[in-house]
Design a protein around this motif. Sequence first.
Motif, PDB file in Angstrom:
ATOM      1  N   MET A 404       0.829  -1.203   0.000  1.00 24.20           N
ATOM      2  CA  MET A 404       0.000   0.000   0.000  1.00 24.20           C
ATOM      3  C   MET A 404       0.865   1.255   0.000  1.00 24.20           C
ATOM      4  N   LEU A 405       1.989   1.192   0.670  1.00 25.79           N
ATOM      5  CA  LEU A 405       2.934   2.309   0.697  1.00 25.79           C
ATOM      6  C   LEU A 405       3.537   2.521  -0.692  1.00 25.79           C
ATOM      7  N   ALA A 406       3.925   1.410  -1.335  1.00 26.50           N
ATOM      8  CA  ALA A 406       4.535   1.489  -2.665  1.00 26.50           C
ATOM      9  C   ALA A 406       3.550   2.004  -3.718  1.00 26.50           C
ATOM     10  N   ASP A 407       2.270   1.696  -3.518  1.00 19.95           N
ATOM     11  CA  ASP A 407       1.247   2.150  -4.462  1.00 19.95           C
ATOM     12  C   ASP A 407       0.713   3.543  -4.133  1.00 19.95           C
ATOM     13  N   ASN A 408       1.313   4.184  -3.134  1.00 22.19           N
ATOM     14  CA  ASN A 408       0.893   5.531  -2.697  1.00 22.19           C
ATOM     15  C   ASN A 408      -0.555   5.577  -2.221  1.00 22.19           C
ATOM     16  N   LYS A 409      -1.067   4.431  -1.757  1.00 23.31           N
ATOM     17  CA  LYS A 409      -2.427   4.397  -1.225  1.00 23.31           C
ATOM     18  C   LYS A 409      -2.450   4.713   0.268  1.00 23.31           C
ATOM     19  N   TRP A 410      -1.313   4.484   0.926  1.00 11.31           N
ATOM     20  CA  TRP A 410      -1.182   4.843   2.337  1.00 11.31           C
ATOM     21  C   TRP A 410      -0.017   5.803   2.506  1.00 11.31           C
ATOM     22  N   ARG A 448       8.272 -13.109   0.206  1.00  9.34           N
ATOM     23  CA  ARG A 448       8.611 -12.756  -1.176  1.00  9.34           C
ATOM     24  C   ARG A 448       7.474 -13.114  -2.131  1.00  9.34           C
ATOM     25  N   GLU A 449       6.908 -14.299  -1.959  1.00  5.63           N
ATOM     26  CA  GLU A 449       5.829 -14.736  -2.852  1.00  5.63           C
ATOM     27  C   GLU A 449       4.605 -13.828  -2.722  1.00  5.63           C
ATOM     28  N   LEU A 450       4.266 -13.436  -1.491  1.00  2.00           N
ATOM     29  CA  LEU A 450       3.111 -12.568  -1.284  1.00  2.00           C
ATOM     30  C   LEU A 450       3.366 -11.150  -1.779  1.00  2.00           C
ATOM     31  N   LEU A 451       4.611 -10.676  -1.648  1.00  3.01           N
ATOM     32  CA  LEU A 451       4.942  -9.316  -2.055  1.00  3.01           C
ATOM     33  C   LEU A 451       4.846  -9.153  -3.574  1.00  3.01           C
ATOM     34  N   ALA A 452       5.173 -10.214  -4.310  1.00  4.89           N
ATOM     35  CA  ALA A 452       5.132 -10.176  -5.784  1.00  4.89           C
ATOM     36  C   ALA A 452       5.846  -8.939  -6.320  1.00  4.89           C
ATOM     37  N   PRO A 453       7.153  -8.822  -6.086  1.00  6.98           N
ATOM     38  CA  PRO A 453       7.881  -7.617  -6.516  1.00  6.98           C
ATOM     39  C   PRO A 453       7.964  -7.507  -8.033  1.00  6.98           C
ATOM     40  N   GLU A 454       8.174  -6.272  -8.515  1.00 12.56           N
ATOM     41  CA  GLU A 454       8.323  -6.059  -9.957  1.00 12.56           C
ATOM     42  C   GLU A 454       9.607  -6.706 -10.473  1.00 12.56           C
ATOM     43  N   ARG A 463      12.288  -4.992  -5.793  1.00 15.02           N
ATOM     44  CA  ARG A 463      11.743  -3.658  -6.053  1.00 15.02           C
ATOM     45  C   ARG A 463      10.221  -3.705  -6.017  1.00 15.02           C
ATOM     46  N   LYS A 464       9.680  -2.832  -5.180  1.00 12.35           N
ATOM     47  CA  LYS A 464       8.219  -2.686  -5.096  1.00 12.35           C
ATOM     48  C   LYS A 464       7.915  -1.199  -5.198  1.00 12.35           C
ATOM     49  N   GLY A 465       7.358  -0.790  -6.343  1.00  8.96           N
ATOM     50  CA  GLY A 465       7.159   0.626  -6.585  1.00  8.96           C
ATOM     51  C   GLY A 465       8.506   1.324  -6.630  1.00  8.96           C
ATOM     52  N   SER A 466       8.658   2.395  -5.872  1.00  9.73           N
ATOM     53  CA  SER A 466       9.923   3.128  -5.845  1.00  9.73           C
ATOM     54  C   SER A 466      10.871   2.641  -4.758  1.00  9.73           C
ATOM     55  N   PHE A 467      10.443   1.613  -4.022  1.00 10.50           N
ATOM     56  CA  PHE A 467      11.254   1.129  -2.900  1.00 10.50           C
ATOM     57  C   PHE A 467      11.988  -0.152  -3.253  1.00 10.50           C
ATOM     58  N   PHE A 468      13.183  -0.316  -2.666  1.00  9.85           N
ATOM     59  CA  PHE A 468      13.870  -1.601  -2.695  1.00  9.85           C
ATOM     60  C   PHE A 468      13.651  -2.256  -1.333  1.00  9.85           C
TER      61      PHE A 468
END
Length: 575
Positions: A404-410, A448-454, A463-468
């Motif tokens: 949610m943080l990476a998607d700018n929703k929170w 890792r599996e739940l996070l589904a990073p880019e 990498r998830k959004g702008s975060f590592f």
Amino acid sequence: MFADGQLEDQQIQANILETIFSPEQRTTIKRYVAQRGLDANETITINRGPLLELFRWIALFCTDHEGDKNTFNDPNTRNTFTKALLMANQAWCARLFPKGALNIGNTVDEKRRNALVVCRREAMETRTHDRPVDMLARGWCIFNEIAPKQNRDFERLFYEATNMSINDYFCSAAALLTHFINSPSKSGIGGLDNSGCFSLQSISRSVPHMAETFTTYLNLQSQTPDELKSALWKQCPLNSVEFGAGYDLKPLRVRPILKAADGRYIIIDPLLFLEQESLGPLFHVIRVKSKKEQRDQLIAQFGAAFEAYVNSALRHIFPDTEPPLAKRLYCDVREDRDQEIQIADFVLDYTPDLVWIEAKGALIRDDVTNPKKPKEYLAAVREKYKRDNKGRKGYNQLVHSISMLADNKWVPKRLNTKLIKRIYPLLLVHDRLLDAHLHSWFFAEEFRELLAPEEADARGWMRKGSFFVAPLTLMTIDDLECLESSLAKFSLAQLLADYTSASPDRMTSLHDFLASNPDKYPLWKSKRLGKIVLEIFGAFIKQLFPEQAQKIDSLCSTTSAAVQDEILKKESNEN
């Protein structure tokens, strides 16, 4: 003897050989070791597991006779015992490592997951604890200070369940800890000179006004051999007993003291005793509650109390600061636009790094740790630390918050995330057995599996959004307590960065990483826990000698200052 934190493993094994085995048997063992080219200094003859195994068979087949105080000194009896102990070693191995238990599955990952329960069980039955007073201090802090504030009825409920106050309960435990378990205050219990046996008369002789309190405590915590046999074997007929039958340690944990027919007592297993003292107040209250919703509510309250305990530990490490000093610790982090949403239990701001912490006081029952049923254990772990649909727990909560943080929703309140580049997710748990082999890897893989990073690199970073995002770190409360004073010498962010570089797949636990890097990450005793220990023993001594209360307060204050000075002096010398 296994719980003697003052001794190295080599000395403990030497003491066991000298105490239990005859000179001829010791010679035979040494010859056996030499013939196989083993290092005598690193060979473990007997560990705690076979003793626990032998104990349940003793409960089944042996009889408690009055007047048998010196039976063990009879050479024939001792010879029979040592033979039975070595047989128990074989039985323990057969039960703990059933054929094929480490090779269940078609892929390496599948085999690792199915081996988790074996790793946990092995740690459960072989580990000892070199900081027994710290476990007592943690229990005191949670149940004597935090729990009554969160639940005003807790002290009353505990008294109704046990017929004693929480203070009396811990003071009685402190009395046994200082006299009949190896601890920093005493060493050598279990050897030839001190068997660890005691009687009500011996512990209350000099303090007769405490006899009633000690009697209540011993009645609560002890059981006779017949009661233990019934609890362990549940009236199982002898002709139906299986050699590799499952072993539920609950009967030993619930009542960890054995009472002989002649009135002597002995602590069956020091670690189970300490676990009972650090968690016992919760389960004494739960056992008298017949409704499941009442028991669930008490467990949930314990989870909140554990989180409050973590809060106090972290605030001790990272006290509030005033500008221009940077604020490091944020507790109960809420979403800026919706205060009803909690997005993290704790966050440590090391801009451009964040340490994102979720604390969990979940408890896993012994009866789901059968090495022959790995799927049961996996299901229990996921129930406690993942769950779903939308009933997120543990690492699943971390995944959701970071996503949610990476998607700018929170947007976290009071935290500026615009300069943040890296996030270290950290799951802080009460269950010390979760740092058993393979568990850190399992939790990191699930995360890792739940996070589904880019994308993800070979170093473990995702990498998830702008975060590592770093691989999930699993930290037990024992490790946090070890780090409390030590983090004055290094930062947690640097520790996690080095840990990630050394073990990106988390095949090494954080605990083992710290143990293997003592020069870079030296660990000091927790000053906060040291102070709590002094408070416990101060209260205990005042209860024993109320007429000396003023002198005792003065002594505790002086001792506390001296202990702090000694720690500072040692740290200065190390530097």
